[in-house]
Design a protein around this motif. Sequence first.
Motif, mmCIF file in Angstrom:
data_model
loop_
_atom_site.group_PDB
_atom_site.id
_atom_site.type_symbol
_atom_site.label_atom_id
_atom_site.label_comp_id
_atom_site.label_asym_id
_atom_site.label_seq_id
_atom_site.Cartn_x
_atom_site.Cartn_y
_atom_site.Cartn_z
ATOM 1 N N UNK A 26 0.858 -1.177 0.000
ATOM 2 C CA UNK A 26 0.000 0.000 0.000
ATOM 3 C C UNK A 26 0.897 1.231 0.000
ATOM 4 N N UNK A 27 0.553 2.213 -0.823
ATOM 5 C CA UNK A 27 1.403 3.390 -1.021
ATOM 6 C C UNK A 27 1.532 4.291 0.205
ATOM 7 N N UNK A 28 0.638 4.164 1.158
ATOM 8 C CA UNK A 28 0.667 5.056 2.320
ATOM 9 C C UNK A 28 0.972 4.291 3.610
ATOM 10 N N UNK A 29 1.913 3.354 3.527
ATOM 11 C CA UNK A 29 2.339 2.609 4.714
ATOM 12 C C UNK A 29 3.789 2.948 5.021
ATOM 13 N N UNK A 38 6.361 6.863 -3.226
ATOM 14 C CA UNK A 38 5.664 8.039 -3.744
ATOM 15 C C UNK A 38 6.629 8.997 -4.439
ATOM 16 N N UNK A 39 7.818 9.141 -3.889
ATOM 17 C CA UNK A 39 8.843 9.989 -4.515
ATOM 18 C C UNK A 39 9.223 9.429 -5.878
ATOM 19 N N UNK A 40 9.387 8.139 -5.976
ATOM 20 C CA UNK A 40 9.799 7.503 -7.224
ATOM 21 C C UNK A 40 8.680 7.517 -8.255
ATOM 22 N N UNK A 41 7.447 7.412 -7.806
ATOM 23 C CA UNK A 41 6.300 7.450 -8.718
ATOM 24 C C UNK A 41 6.174 8.827 -9.359
ATOM 25 N N UNK A 55 -6.589 2.802 -7.290
ATOM 26 C CA UNK A 55 -5.906 1.890 -6.354
ATOM 27 C C UNK A 55 -4.714 2.560 -5.662
ATOM 28 N N UNK A 56 -4.491 2.188 -4.435
ATOM 29 C CA UNK A 56 -3.378 2.731 -3.631
ATOM 30 C C UNK A 56 -2.330 1.657 -3.361
ATOM 31 N N UNK A 57 -2.316 0.627 -4.182
ATOM 32 C CA UNK A 57 -1.362 -0.458 -4.000
ATOM 33 C C UNK A 57 -0.509 -0.604 -5.252
ATOM 34 N N UNK A 58 0.687 -1.145 -5.064
ATOM 35 C CA UNK A 58 1.612 -1.390 -6.168
ATOM 36 C C UNK A 58 2.204 -2.782 -5.985
ATOM 37 N N UNK A 59 2.286 -3.525 -7.083
ATOM 38 C CA UNK A 59 2.764 -4.911 -7.002
ATOM 39 C C UNK A 59 4.291 -4.964 -6.986
#
Length: 92
Positions: A26-29, A38-41, A55-59
């Motif tokens: 999850x992006x906010x953990x 988040x910085x890299x995204x 979605x707030x998740x990334x595989x």
Amino acid sequence: MGSTAKAIVTGFICRLCSEQKKNVIHLYTSRAKKLNLLKKIKLLPISVEKYDNLPKTICKQCINRLEAQYELMQKIRRSSAIHNSHRIYHDN
């Protein structure tokens, strides 16, 4: 007993590839924060907002790809700084 053909697979949708995955972050953990996800995204041509409806998740696969892209961008920035310093030195 129900048919497995009509069973719904549960998991999470990856924000980047839109595939359903069981293992995501999850992006906010705190884990995502440690990885600076988040910085890299922000290097990508997308925007991620905490309260958007996406979605707030990334595989894991996309995290690996994102890491590789980030490392390449860092290398390009370092290389550019070296080239610029050499240019300034040789212009004088």
